[in-house]
Design an enzyme around this catalytic site. Structure first.
Site, PDB file in Angstrom:
ATOM      1  N   GLY A  13       0.793  -1.235   0.000  1.00 31.03           N
ATOM      2  CA  GLY A  13       0.000   0.000   0.000  1.00 31.03           C
ATOM      3  C   GLY A  13       0.816   1.270   0.000  1.00 31.03           C
ATOM      4  N   ASN A  15       1.504   3.011  -2.665  1.00 33.01           N
ATOM      5  CA  ASN A  15       0.777   3.968  -3.514  1.00 33.01           C
ATOM      6  C   ASN A  15      -0.405   4.565  -2.762  1.00 33.01           C
ATOM      7  OD1 ASN A  15       1.677   4.300  -6.489  1.00 33.01           O
ATOM      8  ND2 ASN A  15       2.074   2.148  -6.023  1.00 33.01           N
ATOM      9  N   ARG A  66     -15.394 -16.177  -9.005  1.00 31.99           N
ATOM     10  CA  ARG A  66     -14.976 -14.783  -9.199  1.00 31.99           C
ATOM     11  C   ARG A  66     -16.183 -13.847  -9.317  1.00 31.99           C
ATOM     12  NH1 ARG A  66     -10.198 -13.077 -10.368  1.00 31.99           N
ATOM     13  NH2 ARG A  66      -9.500 -15.111 -11.103  1.00 31.99           N
ATOM     14  N   MET A  91      -4.073  -7.402  -6.633  1.00 33.35           N
ATOM     15  CA  MET A  91      -3.543  -8.520  -7.411  1.00 33.35           C
ATOM     16  C   MET A  91      -4.617  -9.552  -7.724  1.00 33.35           C
ATOM     17  SD  MET A  91      -0.532  -7.447  -7.789  1.00 33.35           S
ATOM     18  CE  MET A  91       0.419  -8.825  -8.392  1.00 33.35           C
ATOM     19  N   ILE A  93      -7.537 -10.593 -10.958  1.00 38.55           N
ATOM     20  CA  ILE A  93      -8.184 -10.315 -12.235  1.00 38.55           C
ATOM     21  C   ILE A  93      -9.623  -9.899 -11.934  1.00 38.55           C
ATOM     22  CG2 ILE A  93      -8.917 -11.347 -14.422  1.00 38.55           C
ATOM     23  CD1 ILE A  93      -6.025 -11.677 -14.417  1.00 38.55           C
ATOM     24  N   LEU A  94     -10.091  -8.867 -12.602  1.00 34.06           N
ATOM     25  CA  LEU A  94     -11.465  -8.390 -12.370  1.00 34.06           C
ATOM     26  C   LEU A  94     -12.394  -8.952 -13.439  1.00 34.06           C
ATOM     27  CD1 LEU A  94     -10.462  -4.725 -11.576  1.00 34.06           C
ATOM     28  CD2 LEU A  94     -11.389  -6.384  -9.938  1.00 34.06           C
ATOM     29  N   HIS A 110       0.319   0.628 -13.427  1.00 33.30           N
ATOM     30  CA  HIS A 110       1.059  -0.574 -13.826  1.00 33.30           C
ATOM     31  C   HIS A 110       2.538  -0.205 -13.940  1.00 33.30           C
ATOM     32  CE1 HIS A 110       1.773  -4.453 -15.661  1.00 33.30           C
ATOM     33  NE2 HIS A 110       2.515  -3.831 -16.572  1.00 33.30           N
ATOM     34  N   SER A 137       2.771   3.438 -15.708  1.00 34.79           N
ATOM     35  CA  SER A 137       1.659   3.983 -16.499  1.00 34.79           C
ATOM     36  C   SER A 137       0.385   3.961 -15.665  1.00 34.79           C
ATOM     37  CB  SER A 137       1.394   3.108 -17.743  1.00 34.79           C
ATOM     38  OG  SER A 137       2.567   2.865 -18.475  1.00 34.79           O
ATOM     39  N   GLN A 172       8.976   2.910  -8.517  1.00 31.40           N
ATOM     40  CA  GLN A 172       7.955   3.182  -7.483  1.00 31.40           C
ATOM     41  C   GLN A 172       7.975   4.650  -7.057  1.00 31.40           C
ATOM     42  OE1 GLN A 172       7.276   0.462  -4.249  1.00 31.40           O
ATOM     43  NE2 GLN A 172       5.877  -0.533  -5.641  1.00 31.40           N
ATOM     44  N   GLU A 175       5.933   6.343  -9.358  1.00 33.73           N
ATOM     45  CA  GLU A 175       4.507   6.024  -9.177  1.00 33.73           C
ATOM     46  C   GLU A 175       3.878   6.979  -8.173  1.00 33.73           C
ATOM     47  OE1 GLU A 175       3.991   1.901  -8.115  1.00 33.73           O
ATOM     48  OE2 GLU A 175       4.964   1.190  -9.922  1.00 33.73           O
TER      49      GLU A 175
HETATM   50  C1  GRF Z   1       3.085  -1.074  -7.637  1.00 35.89           C
HETATM   51  O1  GRF Z   1       4.370  -1.240  -8.125  1.00 35.89           O
HETATM   52  C2  GRF Z   1       2.099  -0.943  -8.754  1.00 35.89           C
HETATM   53  O2  GRF Z   1       2.660  -0.435  -9.922  1.00 35.89           O
HETATM   54  C3  GRF Z   1       1.652  -2.360  -8.985  1.00 35.89           C
HETATM   55  O3  GRF Z   1       1.680  -2.955  -7.728  1.00 35.89           O
HETATM   56  C4  GRF Z   1       2.595  -2.294  -6.887  1.00 35.89           C
HETATM   57  C5  GRF Z   1       1.873  -1.946  -5.623  1.00 35.89           C
HETATM   58  O4  GRF Z   1       2.730  -1.507  -4.607  1.00 35.89           O
HETATM   59  N1  GRF Z   1       0.374  -2.363  -9.648  1.00 35.89           N
HETATM   60  P1  GRF Z   1       2.109  -0.887  -3.308  1.00 35.89           P
HETATM   61  O5  GRF Z   1       1.176  -1.923  -2.679  1.00 35.89           O
HETATM   62  O6  GRF Z   1       1.391   0.378  -3.653  1.00 35.89           O
HETATM   63  O7  GRF Z   1       3.285  -0.628  -2.385  1.00 35.89           O
END
Ligand code: GRF
Length: 229
Positions: A13, A15, A66, A91, A93-94, A110, A137, A172, A175
């Protein structure tokens, strides 16, 4: 009305933390209404709790398939009336039904310069491919894995001695800049997904998305509420 985010996580988490920090710093004029995890062990849940945000955990073992799991997610999330669903290391698939339910409101980050390196282990793949640059992205989500319309990307150089770990750290860091920035465009009503594609201020954006380091002038400035201090 404040733009309401629902953030979906499975792990650390970081992000999510960057989004919380951007809101606290006045760089993102939104609120995180709820954080949903499919893993009880996700460290990101503690980040949400520390920030006083409501959390939901759903365990796939409790659902037959699902479709049932995703319907439960929809029911839980909709109680919080989210304006944007933010996938941040979620993580799973939706299902097409989930994607359709949140069409135009579902965004993912991503760790590659899409359309390159979809799927997992993107940093390793970038190194193995000999790419000179790599990055991340943010895109609207479609039924195709990591394939929805790109909104913006941020680049990093791939260095000669990069390992998967050193490269992923640099990506990251980008990100954490990119995601709050894009979400601010959403929160201020500037960014939409229309049948004719991604629109920013009612205009189509480049098909490869904006480059964070080369934003047009009207996007490069900090949002109004962060200029106060
Ligand atoms: C990130 O690198 C993001 O790009 C990918 O999953 C990772 C999540 O990291 N989709 P975090 O849980 O936000 O630390």
């Amino acid at each position: 009305m404040t733009h309401r985010l629902a953030v979906l996580i499975s792990g650390n988490g970081t992000n999510l933390q960057a989004i919380i920090d951007a809101i606290d710093a006045g760089r993102l004029s939104a609120s995180v209404a709820v954080v949903l995890s499919n893993k009880t062990s996700a460290a990101g849940l503690q980040r949400a709790i520390r920030a006083g945000i409501a959390t939901i955990t759903l365990n796939k073992e409790n659902y037959p398939d699902r479709a049932a799991f995703d319907q439960a997610m929809i029911a839980e999330l909709d109680r919080f009336q989210p304006d944007t669903i933010v996938l941040a290391g979620f993580m799973r698939i939706l299902s097409p039904a989930f994607v359709a339910h949140y069409s135009g409101r579902l965004i993912n980050i991503h760790p590659s310069l899409l359309p390159l390196h979809k799927g997992l282990h993107t940093h390793l793949h970038a190194i193995q491919a000999g790419d000179a640059e790599h990055g991340c992205s943010v895109h609207f989500v479609s039924d195709e894995l990591d394939g929805g319309p790109i909104i913006a990307r941020a680049r990093v150089p791939v260095l000669e001695n990069d390992s998967e770990e050193t490269l992923s750290k640099r990506v990251q860091a980008r990100e954490y800049e990119l995601y709050p920035r894009v979400l601010e465009w959403r929160a201020t009503g500037r960014l939409t997904l229309e049948p004719r594609g991604v629109q920013l201020d009612g205009q189509p954006i480049p098909s490869e998305g904006f480059d964070l380091d080369q934003l047009p002038a009207e996007l490069a400035t900090a949002p109004a509420n962060s200029r106060r201090s």
